[in-house]
Scaffold this active site. Structure first.
Site, PDB file in Angstrom:
ATOM      1  N   ASP A 150       0.860  -1.179   0.000  1.00  0.00           N
ATOM      2  CA  ASP A 150       0.000   0.000   0.000  1.00  0.00           C
ATOM      3  C   ASP A 150       0.900   1.233   0.000  1.00  0.00           C
ATOM      4  OD1 ASP A 150      -2.020   1.864   0.543  1.00  0.00           O
ATOM      5  OD2 ASP A 150      -3.092   0.463   1.847  1.00  0.00           O
TER       6      ASP A 150
ATOM      7  N   ASP B  12      -2.673   4.715  -2.481  1.00  0.00           N
ATOM      8  CA  ASP B  12      -3.542   5.473  -1.594  1.00  0.00           C
ATOM      9  C   ASP B  12      -3.957   6.821  -2.217  1.00  0.00           C
ATOM     10  OD1 ASP B  12      -4.602   5.638   1.188  1.00  0.00           O
ATOM     11  OD2 ASP B  12      -3.285   7.379   1.318  1.00  0.00           O
TER      12      ASP B  12
ATOM     13  N   GLU C 281      -6.772   3.971  -5.292  1.00  0.00           N
ATOM     14  CA  GLU C 281      -7.903   4.426  -4.488  1.00  0.00           C
ATOM     15  C   GLU C 281      -8.283   5.814  -4.985  1.00  0.00           C
ATOM     16  OE1 GLU C 281      -9.221   5.277   0.121  1.00  0.00           O
ATOM     17  OE2 GLU C 281      -7.306   5.992  -0.633  1.00  0.00           O
TER      18      GLU C 281
ATOM     19  N   HIS D 167     -10.629  -1.093   5.420  1.00  0.00           N
ATOM     20  CA  HIS D 167     -10.290  -0.573   6.748  1.00  0.00           C
ATOM     21  C   HIS D 167     -10.858   0.821   7.009  1.00  0.00           C
ATOM     22  CE1 HIS D 167      -7.580   1.102   3.885  1.00  0.00           C
ATOM     23  NE2 HIS D 167      -7.208   2.019   4.760  1.00  0.00           N
ATOM     24  N   ASP D 168     -11.475   1.444   6.010  1.00  0.00           N
ATOM     25  CA  ASP D 168     -12.067   2.773   6.204  1.00  0.00           C
ATOM     26  C   ASP D 168     -13.584   2.718   6.295  1.00  0.00           C
ATOM     27  OD1 ASP D 168      -9.573   4.041   5.995  1.00  0.00           O
ATOM     28  OD2 ASP D 168      -9.732   4.162   3.809  1.00  0.00           O
TER      29      ASP D 168
HETATM   30  C1  GLC Z   1      -6.891   6.498   2.419  1.00  0.00           C
HETATM   31  C2  GLC Z   1      -6.678   5.386   3.404  1.00  0.00           C
HETATM   32  C3  GLC Z   1      -7.041   5.884   4.770  1.00  0.00           C
HETATM   33  C4  GLC Z   1      -6.115   7.038   5.108  1.00  0.00           C
HETATM   34  C5  GLC Z   1      -6.141   8.118   4.022  1.00  0.00           C
HETATM   35  C6  GLC Z   1      -4.987   9.035   4.153  1.00  0.00           C
HETATM   36  O1  GLC Z   1      -8.208   6.889   2.313  1.00  0.00           O
HETATM   37  O2  GLC Z   1      -7.393   4.248   3.025  1.00  0.00           O
HETATM   38  O3  GLC Z   1      -6.993   4.887   5.750  1.00  0.00           O
HETATM   39  O4  GLC Z   1      -6.485   7.611   6.325  1.00  0.00           O
HETATM   40  O5  GLC Z   1      -6.061   7.573   2.729  1.00  0.00           O
HETATM   41  O6  GLC Z   1      -3.784   8.417   3.793  1.00  0.00           O
END
Ligand code: GLC
Ligand code: CA
Length: 539
Positions: A97, A192, A244, A318-319
């Site tokens: 990641d 990310d 993402e 995880h979010d």
């Molecule tokens: C993404 C991750 C999250 C994190 C954010 C900032 O959304 O999945 O967990 O807090 O990015 O890096």
């Protein structure tokens, strides 16, 4: 066999909550090694592990202080190398990641920037004046540094400073990081919030929003992704990548994940996970209306496919709060968990299973605000406790906090569910539907259903490379589609309600392939029970 976006199934691990091996209450890399047989038994191909690099852990590792070193909390580089090796022995690959939109303010680049070194200040976004943009974690997105008399941009926490991707040196540094991990045998990257990296030329106040329209899918985004591809993973034919994409659109996603654009293999988009937000606001609760989810799925499936892009299929990470609590029904726990998996993972795209969803882990159902640990939850409490009161805060967080998805894995009936020899860093879900893995093996359960569903997808090519076509239904709780290629035709029926339906059959059935409950049918109709999912092979 070469892994492709069509034939690969990915399992996501949040290492802090997966398995502790040394009794400090925190999951670690050795814990993952100890559980590889379990992961292999699911039938997945690749493990995406959320960040375990050196980090002050203000955002649980998404605040990276050194992209090439392992956080001692999680283990050592030797542990990592062994993990890659041991995984390979089980035909599993590792996906890392990469958090490239920002670094921790503890990163050496930022520390040098803070000394006033212009070379490193240009690694970040320092300005004389702030704008009114809002951080994703609440509050203004700029932090004032007094001794420099400048503000730096942080779209997330104040300890997560945004990198300046317009600086070619920054881009090269990050490409070197990717190549470092590729040389270690890593076969996948999850990038990310990657669609936020290209910032606007001019920084101005957003008079109608929180600023996101200026930096989301920004001006040079496609150019930067193509360049990254060209300098790193694009040089290898066996690496899968997923971006993402925050608040994105189908047009840009078709380029991010397009066969011809040489950017990424696929995209995570999130519109379908906002269907229970009131007016798009995460902290405003609204009832789940299945039709809204179906419409978004259908839109993204159809349009991304037409435009040559590729979806990552997922309801959990995880979010996110746990999908079974969000979109399922407590009284039909097992049925709704298996229904959600079937509806999601037989569509066109690459399945991502998030640790614990294969056990049907529910939301936290915490009884006290002190149990929450996530920076976002803590900010929420700070901001709202005085006006909403404890009970209302608790109610909202029990539905929306990211901690819902981060509770530790329940492995067995030993102390601390076999997760650790000591009390874990975050409490287990208190919900009664929490059933550990040991109690779900080798018997009808959510776990064995997931195993069978993954095997089904793998055994039938139409689910991997076939087209998808949606079937209109008179019932707003039914989500039905056909997957087909030249040889195979499958009808997937999903009932997102506790009603019984009698569904007319217009094509002849060759075989009932799969279901989470008993299937009753004759040549004219099929009965669909509450939260039933049925897969039929058609003639
Ligand atoms: C993404 C991750 C999250 C994190 C954010 C900032 O959304 O999945 O967990 O807090 O990015 O890096
Ligand atoms: Ca540990």
């Amino acid at each position: 066999m070469l892994r492709t976006k069509e034939n690969t199934v990915i399992y996501q691990i949040y290492p802090k909550s997966f398995q502790d091996s040394n009794g400090d209450g925190i999951g670690d890399l050795r814990g993952i090694i100890n559980r590889l047989d379990y992961i292999q038994s699911l039938g997945v191909d690749m493990i995406w592990i959320t960040p375990f690099f050196t980090s002050p852990m203000n955002d649980n590792g998404y605040d990276v202080a050194d992209y090439r070193a392992i956080n001692p909390l999680f283990g050592t580089m030797d542990d990592f190398d062994e993990l890659v090796d041991q995984a390979k022995k089980r035909n599993l690959d590792i996906m890392l990641d990469m958090v490239f939109n920002h670094t921790s303010t503890e990163h050496k680049w930022f520390k040098k920037a803070l000394t006033g070194d212009p070379e490193y200040m240009d690694y970040y976004i320092f300005k004389d004046k702030p704008t009114n943009w809002i951080s994703k974690f609440g509050g203004n997105a700029w932090e004032y540094v007094e001794h420099l008399d400048k503000y730096y941009l942080h779209l997330f926490d104040v300890t997560q400073a945004d990198l300046n991707w317009d600086n070619p040196k920054v881009r090269q540094e990050l490409y070197d990081v990717l190549n470092f991990w590729i040389a270690k045998g890593v076969k996948g990257f999850r990038m990310d919030v990657i669609n936020l990296i290209s910032k606007p030329e001019i920084y101005e106040d957003d008079l109608v929003g929180d600023g996101r329209r200026f930096y989301t899918d920004g001006p040079n985004i496609h150019q930067y992704l193509q360049e990254m591809n060209d300098h790193t993973f694009g040089r290898h034919d066996d690496i899968l990548t997923v971006g993402e994409m925050s608040s994105t659109n189908i047009e840009d996603c078709s380029l991010y994940s397009g066969e011809k654009s040489n950017e990424l293999s696929m995209v995570f988009s999130f519109h379908h996970l906002k269907v229970d937000y009131r007016d798009g606001q995460k902290w405003e609760l609204a009832d789940f209306e299945p039709k809204k989810l179906f419409d978004l799925w259908r839109l993204w499936q159809t349009e991304l496919s037409e435009k040559g892009g590729w979806n990552a299929l997922f309801l959990n990470n995880h979010d996110q709060p746990r999908s079974v609590s969000r979109f399922g029904n407590k009284e039909y726990h097992q049925e709704s968990a298996s229904l959600l998996a079937t509806a999601t993972f037989l569509m066109q795209g690459t399945p991502f299973i998030y640790q614990g969803e294969e056990l049907g882990i529910p939301n936290t159902e915490y009884d006290n605000l002190d149990r929450y640990k996530d920076v976002e939850a803590i900010n929420y409490i700070k901001e709202h406790q005085s006006n909403l009161g404890n009970d209302e805060c608790l109610k909202v967080l029990n539905e929306r906090s990211r901690d819902n998805g981060r509770t530790p894995m329940p492995w067995n009936l030993e102390d601390n569910y076999g997760f650790s020899s000591t009390k874990p860093w975050l409490d287990f879900s208190l919900a009664e539907e929490l059933i550990p893995a040991s109690e779900q093996m080798n018997r009808p359960s959510i776990l064995t259903y997931y195993q069978a569903l993954i095997a089904l997808r793998k055994a039938n090519r139409a689910f991997q490379t076939g087209t998808i076509r949606f079937i209109d239904s008179d019932h707003e709780h039914l989500f039905n589609y056909i997957r087909e290629d030249n040889n195979e035709h499958y009808l997937v029926l999903n009932n997102f309600s506790n009603n019984n339906y009698t569904y007319p059959l217009t094509t002849e059935i060759k075989k009932v392939l799969f279901s989470n409950q008993e299937v009753e049918y004759n040549k004219d109709v099929i009965e669909i029970k509450p939260y039933q999912a049925i897969v039929l092979q058609l003639i």
